[in-house]
Design a protein around this motif. Structure first.
Motif, short mmCIF file in Angstrom:
data_model
loop_
_atom_site.label_atom_id
_atom_site.label_comp_id
_atom_site.label_asym_id
_atom_site.label_seq_id
_atom_site.Cartn_x
_atom_site.Cartn_y
_atom_site.Cartn_z
N GLU A 59 -0.15 6.49 -7.66
CA GLU A 59 1.06 5.75 -7.26
C GLU A 59 1.23 5.76 -5.73
O GLU A 59 1.56 4.76 -5.13
CB GLU A 59 2.31 6.36 -7.91
CG GLU A 59 2.44 6.01 -9.38
CD GLU A 59 2.43 4.50 -9.64
OE1 GLU A 59 3.07 3.78 -8.87
OE2 GLU A 59 1.74 4.08 -10.59
N GLY A 60 0.98 6.92 -5.13
CA GLY A 60 1.12 7.06 -3.68
C GLY A 60 0.15 6.16 -2.94
O GLY A 60 0.51 5.50 -1.95
N HIS A 61 -1.09 6.10 -3.41
CA HIS A 61 -2.10 5.27 -2.75
C HIS A 61 -1.74 3.78 -2.87
O HIS A 61 -1.89 3.02 -1.92
CB HIS A 61 -3.49 5.55 -3.32
CG HIS A 61 -4.02 6.88 -2.91
ND1 HIS A 61 -4.43 7.14 -1.62
CD2 HIS A 61 -4.16 8.04 -3.58
CE1 HIS A 61 -4.82 8.41 -1.54
NE2 HIS A 61 -4.65 8.97 -2.72
N LEU A 62 -1.22 3.41 -4.05
CA LEU A 62 -0.84 2.01 -4.27
C LEU A 62 0.32 1.61 -3.35
O LEU A 62 0.34 0.52 -2.78
CB LEU A 62 -0.43 1.84 -5.74
CG LEU A 62 -0.73 0.51 -6.36
CD1 LEU A 62 -2.23 0.24 -6.33
CD2 LEU A 62 -0.23 0.46 -7.80
N LYS A 63 1.25 2.54 -3.20
CA LYS A 63 2.42 2.28 -2.35
C LYS A 63 1.99 2.11 -0.89
O LYS A 63 2.45 1.22 -0.18
CB LYS A 63 3.37 3.47 -2.50
CG LYS A 63 4.80 3.13 -2.20
CD LYS A 63 5.71 4.24 -2.67
CE LYS A 63 6.92 4.32 -1.76
NZ LYS A 63 7.65 5.57 -1.86
N ARG A 64 1.07 3.00 -0.44
CA ARG A 64 0.61 2.89 0.95
C ARG A 64 -0.20 1.63 1.15
O ARG A 64 -0.10 0.97 2.19
CB ARG A 64 -0.20 4.13 1.34
CG ARG A 64 -0.58 4.12 2.83
CD ARG A 64 -1.20 5.41 3.27
NE ARG A 64 -2.44 5.67 2.57
CZ ARG A 64 -3.11 6.83 2.64
NH1 ARG A 64 -2.64 7.81 3.39
NH2 ARG A 64 -4.24 7.00 1.98
N LEU A 65 -0.99 1.23 0.14
CA LEU A 65 -1.76 -0.02 0.24
C LEU A 65 -0.80 -1.21 0.43
O LEU A 65 -1.02 -2.06 1.29
CB LEU A 65 -2.60 -0.21 -1.03
CG LEU A 65 -3.34 -1.54 -1.15
CD1 LEU A 65 -4.39 -1.68 -0.04
CD2 LEU A 65 -4.01 -1.68 -2.52
N ARG A 114 -0.78 14.89 2.49
CA ARG A 114 0.21 15.54 3.38
C ARG A 114 1.58 15.58 2.71
O ARG A 114 2.23 16.63 2.66
CB ARG A 114 0.28 14.75 4.70
CG ARG A 114 1.34 15.23 5.68
CD ARG A 114 1.47 14.23 6.84
NE ARG A 114 2.41 14.67 7.86
CZ ARG A 114 3.73 14.56 7.76
NH1 ARG A 114 4.28 14.05 6.67
NH2 ARG A 114 4.51 14.99 8.74
N ALA A 115 2.02 14.42 2.19
CA ALA A 115 3.35 14.34 1.59
C ALA A 115 3.48 15.33 0.43
O ALA A 115 4.48 16.06 0.33
CB ALA A 115 3.62 12.92 1.10
N SER A 116 2.46 15.39 -0.42
CA SER A 116 2.53 16.29 -1.58
C SER A 116 2.47 17.76 -1.16
O SER A 116 3.24 18.58 -1.65
CB SER A 116 1.39 16.00 -2.55
OG SER A 116 1.54 14.72 -3.07
#
Ligand code: PMP
Length: 283
Positions: free
Chosen positions: A47-53, A208-210
């Motif tokens: 989910e995090g990668h998709l959001k950053r994309l 980093r966030a996690s």
């Protein structure tokens, strides 16, 4: 063994996959990417990668690929078909194919390429030895928060590190560390974990966030601020985070041993917590 890769809506054996020489990713580095780690055959932090994309695309006014909502399914199929137990899934979106021009083309479908890479992330020997790092000037552009494929300078940095018999380089601007060539940088001083604050100067690492969230949950003190080269040399510990290394200790900086010169307890503990938590949440 030949992999199955994804290009613009179709799956191919890797040697049959191709894109146009007019692709703007090739001609102008007009492209963004993500790397999602795989552990136990499952995706970490998807989910995090998709959001950053989504954010990278939006910052560059690049259209989203039409299959944006199918990306999880495509990732899972590639991991499955290529039997990836540990490693990562690389995804790249370019602005697409158009006659060479600096001006963005109109009504062009973005190019989407996705492939897997198997890698033993957990078994890296650097977990026990710790990394040796050198400092180099940060000569990258001013929008490092956008995850573009302009990776030539980071690549040069890794080669400078290799030439110095080290494992990586931390980039420095005005005396302060920005980040590693492909990771976020941290020092530990007493009971404080210090890492540069988010801005256009660094990539907003998903790991980093996690890690910062887990650190706070474990009652550790986190300080998000710039730290200097001198602070690194006198720190008790140092480490990096990224999707492809998780949390990795740094034990030497510009030839100076950090703390005892061995991986520190905070780094080790954070690595354990990160692996356990992300394993539990993997999809
Ligand atoms: N900074 C830079 C410059 C990077 O290239 C990366 C990894 N792509 C990171 C930080 C770490 O980001 P993440 O945790 O999302 O992998």
């Amino acid at each position: 063994m030949s992999r199955i890769v994804y290009v613009n809506g179709q799956y191919f054996p890797e040697e049959e996959a191709s894109i146009s020489i007019f692709d703007r990713g090739f001609l102008m580095a007009d492209a963004v990417y993500e790397v999602t780690s795989v552990l136990d055959g499952k995706l970490l932090e998807f989910e995090g990668h998709l959001k950053r994309l989504k954010r990278s695309l939006s910052e560059l006014n690049m259209p989203e690929p039409s299959v944006f909502n199918d990306l999880l399914e495509i990732h899972r199929k590639l991991v499955n078909d290529n039997q990836v137990e540990q490693g990562g899934v690389y995804l790249q979106v370019t602005r697409g194919v158009a006659d060479r021009d600096f001006v963005y083309p109109k009504d062009v479908e973005p190019t989407l390429v996705i492939f897997t890479q198997s890698k033993d992330i957990l078994g890296s020997p650097l977990v026990n030895s710790g990394m040796k790092v050198i400092s180099i000037d940060d000569l990258r552009w001013g929008r490092r928060d956008i995850k573009t494929v302009q990776l030539l300078y980071p690549s040069m940095g890794k080669m400078m590190a290799k030439a110095a018999d080290c494992d990586d380089a931390w980039m420095v601007e005005d005396g302060y560390v920005t980040e590693g060539t492909s990771n976020n940088a941290y020092i530990v001083v007493g009971n404080k974990i210090i890492t540069r604050e988010l801005s256009n100067d660094i990539l907003h690492g998903i790991t980093r966030a996690s890690v910062l969230r887990y650190a706070k949950e474990a009652q550790m003190i986190v300080e998000e601020r710039s730290f200097s080269v001198d602070e690194v040399k006198s720190a008790d510990e140092a480490f990096i985070t990224s999707a492809s290394t998780f949390v990795m200790p740094v034990v030497e900086f510009d030839g100076v041993l950090i703390g005892t010169g061995k991986p520190g307890n905070v780094s080790k503990r954070l690595r354990e917590i990160y692996i356990e938590e992300s394993r539990n949440k993997a999809i």
